[in-house]
Design an enzyme around this catalytic site. Structure first.
Site, PDB file in Angstrom:
ATOM      1  N   ALA A  47      77.751  73.385  29.460  1.00 50.03           N
ATOM      2  CA  ALA A  47      76.538  74.110  29.258  1.00 50.03           C
ATOM      3  C   ALA A  47      76.377  75.112  28.432  1.00 50.03           C
ATOM      4  O   ALA A  47      75.570  75.575  27.630  1.00 50.03           O
ATOM      5  CB  ALA A  47      75.965  74.452  30.875  1.00 50.03           C
ATOM      6  N   ARG A  68      89.561  67.712  23.137  1.00 48.67           N
ATOM      7  CA  ARG A  68      90.846  67.088  23.501  1.00 48.67           C
ATOM      8  C   ARG A  68      90.759  65.505  22.879  1.00 48.67           C
ATOM      9  O   ARG A  68      89.513  64.963  22.810  1.00 48.67           O
ATOM     10  CB  ARG A  68      91.173  66.875  24.825  1.00 48.67           C
ATOM     11  N   SER A  78      81.417  65.669  26.834  1.00 52.41           N
ATOM     12  CA  SER A  78      81.392  66.737  25.874  1.00 52.41           C
ATOM     13  C   SER A  78      81.167  66.139  24.543  1.00 52.41           C
ATOM     14  O   SER A  78      80.732  66.706  23.572  1.00 52.41           O
ATOM     15  CB  SER A  78      82.720  67.386  26.151  1.00 52.41           C
ATOM     16  N   GLN A 110      90.529  75.799  33.291  1.00 48.55           N
ATOM     17  CA  GLN A 110      90.996  75.178  32.077  1.00 48.55           C
ATOM     18  C   GLN A 110      91.561  76.296  31.087  1.00 48.55           C
ATOM     19  O   GLN A 110      92.314  75.695  30.264  1.00 48.55           O
ATOM     20  CB  GLN A 110      89.963  74.190  31.247  1.00 48.55           C
ATOM     21  N   HIS A 132      83.833  84.726  29.556  1.00 51.35           N
ATOM     22  CA  HIS A 132      83.913  85.302  30.866  1.00 51.35           C
ATOM     23  C   HIS A 132      85.443  85.736  30.636  1.00 51.35           C
ATOM     24  O   HIS A 132      86.151  84.799  30.222  1.00 51.35           O
ATOM     25  CB  HIS A 132      83.749  84.354  31.691  1.00 51.35           C
ATOM     26  N   ASP A 217      80.554  90.403  37.495  1.00 56.25           N
ATOM     27  CA  ASP A 217      80.058  89.124  37.456  1.00 56.25           C
ATOM     28  C   ASP A 217      80.517  88.259  38.582  1.00 56.25           C
ATOM     29  O   ASP A 217      79.620  87.587  39.147  1.00 56.25           O
ATOM     30  CB  ASP A 217      80.700  88.440  35.963  1.00 56.25           C
ATOM     31  N   GLU A 221      77.454  86.714  41.332  1.00 57.80           N
ATOM     32  CA  GLU A 221      77.483  85.241  41.610  1.00 57.80           C
ATOM     33  C   GLU A 221      77.546  84.995  42.952  1.00 57.80           C
ATOM     34  O   GLU A 221      77.195  84.069  43.283  1.00 57.80           O
ATOM     35  CB  GLU A 221      78.272  84.720  40.432  1.00 57.80           C
ATOM     36  N   GLU A 389      73.812  92.159  36.687  1.00 52.91           N
ATOM     37  CA  GLU A 389      74.672  91.104  37.379  1.00 52.91           C
ATOM     38  C   GLU A 389      73.973  91.105  39.106  1.00 52.91           C
ATOM     39  O   GLU A 389      74.449  90.013  39.732  1.00 52.91           O
ATOM     40  CB  GLU A 389      76.083  91.697  37.778  1.00 52.91           C
TER      41      GLU A 389
END
Length: 492
Positions: A47, A68, A78, A110, A132, A217, A221, A389
């Site tokens: 996204a 990959r 993807s 990842q 992030h 953050d 969330e 936030e």
């Protein structure tokens, strides 16, 4: 790798937590010129990856996607997203060596493996970007000394980054440069250019730090953005159905009501949201919010404490290593809730009815915004960061619920946000089921106040209005919203 934040001295921790400066518009006079003619290679096309890439290309940058080999060979989602939108797609080995900026927009879990794979391929003096800072701050990723490390963190789900850009606007964005990795002193210019290319400079940009972004953050969330909205949806639906309200109506009141209520929040803060209620309803919502605060503040504080100490990250990474066992179990349980399986409603609900019949929802949003903001500020996070936030991003999450309920919210947000959301909701729901929901009836969720309850004392109303308007989130929010004069209403 060791948690980077925990290696800092207390003074350094406080300094990094307190990094927050609202940048002037004229600081972005050059737009994304600093990156024009440079090769930007995005790793990952989820996204955030796709939508930021679309914005950057529309802003004139040279953008391609490194995936990959298996993702390309098997034509995974993807690959399909990137190729169907006309982007050049290649393997790490094909694209990374020529990249001036490698923008890592893969899921948090990842990041470590992705960075270890791409770093040997990056040319000397290249830049590694993030949206992030979890990998840097919580995992303590060590980056080669010649590489510049920057962050451009739009404060919304990826889908909203694109939609706001297409409206001619953008979403507020945090930018940062990792203090351990700015060997050429170009980090801030590059981060500013990324913010401009994705549309963030149209809505407001905060000069921040990796530490401040991560710690605020995660808190936002877990609590108000996702956790509190999931709690509200599950409990409000249960209460209405138990009290005889049509399940279709109950589901629609929540699914679309959260969006309508938080749109008022976005445009004019808690003050405007509360002003959409009648005076008696405002008094009731205020009182409910105070009760919720008394019950839930300790939970908010625990979440912030665990985020600051690294305990949250430690337990979540244990779940990663265990095949996401808890995450997947909690995701399945959410899908089985009564709210998620409510029938469609064929009738219409007016915008004002969402407020009149959703007093409890208003109270829960008010509590969540204010307590999350206060607890972040108490932890050393500056009010501007805490505002974005807590209050600002809440309606963007509500928009996802309006599309496909909690399923859509949890699909759109990151796995890290989803894990934290479940952690909060699973703790808050039992507390409120036992100590709060038995006191609730359909006058505050489902039907609205009766004529007999339509009275209010002037003195009490004045006190409540003053308490709402004088809260810290309203003070900083009024200033920050002043910079967002082009804000468009989402609910038409």
């Amino acid at each position: 790798m060791a948690n980077y934040f925990n290696t800092l001295s207390l003074r350094q921790q406080l300094d990094q937590l307190g990094r927050c400066r609202f940048m002037a518009r004229d600081e972005f006079a050059d737009g994304c010129q600093f990156l024009k003619g440079k090769k930007v290679v995005i790793v990952g096309c989820g996204a955030q990856g796709l939508n930021q890439g679309l914005n950057m290309r529309d802003s004139g940058l040279d953008v391609s996607y490194a995936l990959r080999q298996a993702a390309i060979d098997e034509q995974r989602d993807s690959y399909k997203r990137a190729s169907s939108n006309g982007f050049t797609v290649g393997t790490y080995q094909q694209l990374i060596p020529e990249a001036d900026v490698v923008y890592n927009l893969t899921p948090d879990k990842q990041h470590a493996s992705v960075v270890e794979a791409v770093m040997p391929l990056m040319k000397k003096g290249a830049t590694l970007g993030y949206s992030h800072g979890f990998n840097i701050v919580e995992e303590g990723q060590q980056i080669r000394s010649d590489i510049t490390v920057i962050m451009c963190a739009p404060k919304s789900p990826g889908s909203e980054v694109r939609e706001e850009y297409k409206r001619g606007f953008g979403v507020p964005t945090l930018i940062a440069v990792h203090p351990e990795n700015d060997p050429e002193g170009k980090g801030w210019d590059q981060a500013k250019a990324l913010a401009s290319a994705t549309g963030g400079d149209r809505a407001g940009v905060l000069e921040s730090s990796f530490v401040a972004e991560v710690k605020s953050d995660l808190m936002g969330e877990q609590t108000i953005l996702c956790g509190m909205q999931q709690v509200a949806a599950v409990l409000a639906f249960e209460k209405m159905v138990d009290d005889g309200i049509d399940p279709g109506y109950a589901g629609a009141l929540i699914q679309y009501g959260l969006e309508a209520i938080t749109e008022a929040l976005k445009i004019g803060g808690v003050t405007n949201m509360m002003d959409r209620l009648s005076n008696p309803a405002k008094v009731k919502a205020f009182e409910l919010s105070e009760q919720l605060t008394d019950l839930l503040r300790p939970l908010f504080e625990k979440h912030q404490d665990d985020i600051i100490s690294g305990e949250f990250s430690r337990t979540m990474m244990e779940d990663w290593a265990n095949g996401d066992a808890n995450l997947l179990k909690w995701r399945e349980e959410t899908g089985e809730t009564a709210f998620e399986n409510a029938p469609a409603y064929e009738g219409e609900i007016s915008e004002q009815e969402f407020f009149d019949h959703g007093i409890l929802l208003v109270a829960m949003i008010k509590c969540g915004v204010e307590v999350a903001f206060d607890v972040m500020v108490e932890a050393g996070i500056l009010p501007e960061s805490a505002y974005y936030e807590s209050l600002h991003e809440t309606p963007l999450i509500s928009n996802t619920i309006a599309r496909k309920r909690l399923y859509e919210m949890n699909v759109v947000i990151s796995d890290t946000a989803e894990y934290g959301n479940y952690l909060f909701a699973n703790a808050a729901i039992p507390i409120l089921r036992e100590k709060f929901m038995p006191t609730i009836d359909t006058t505050v969720i489902g039907k609205g106040l009766t004529a007999a309850s339509n009275q209010v004392e002037n003195k009490r109303l004045v006190e409540i209005n003053e308490a709402i308007r004088s809260h810290g989130v309203e003070s900083v929010g009024k200033t920050l919203r002043g910079y967002m004069t082009d804000m468009k209403a989402i609910v038409v």
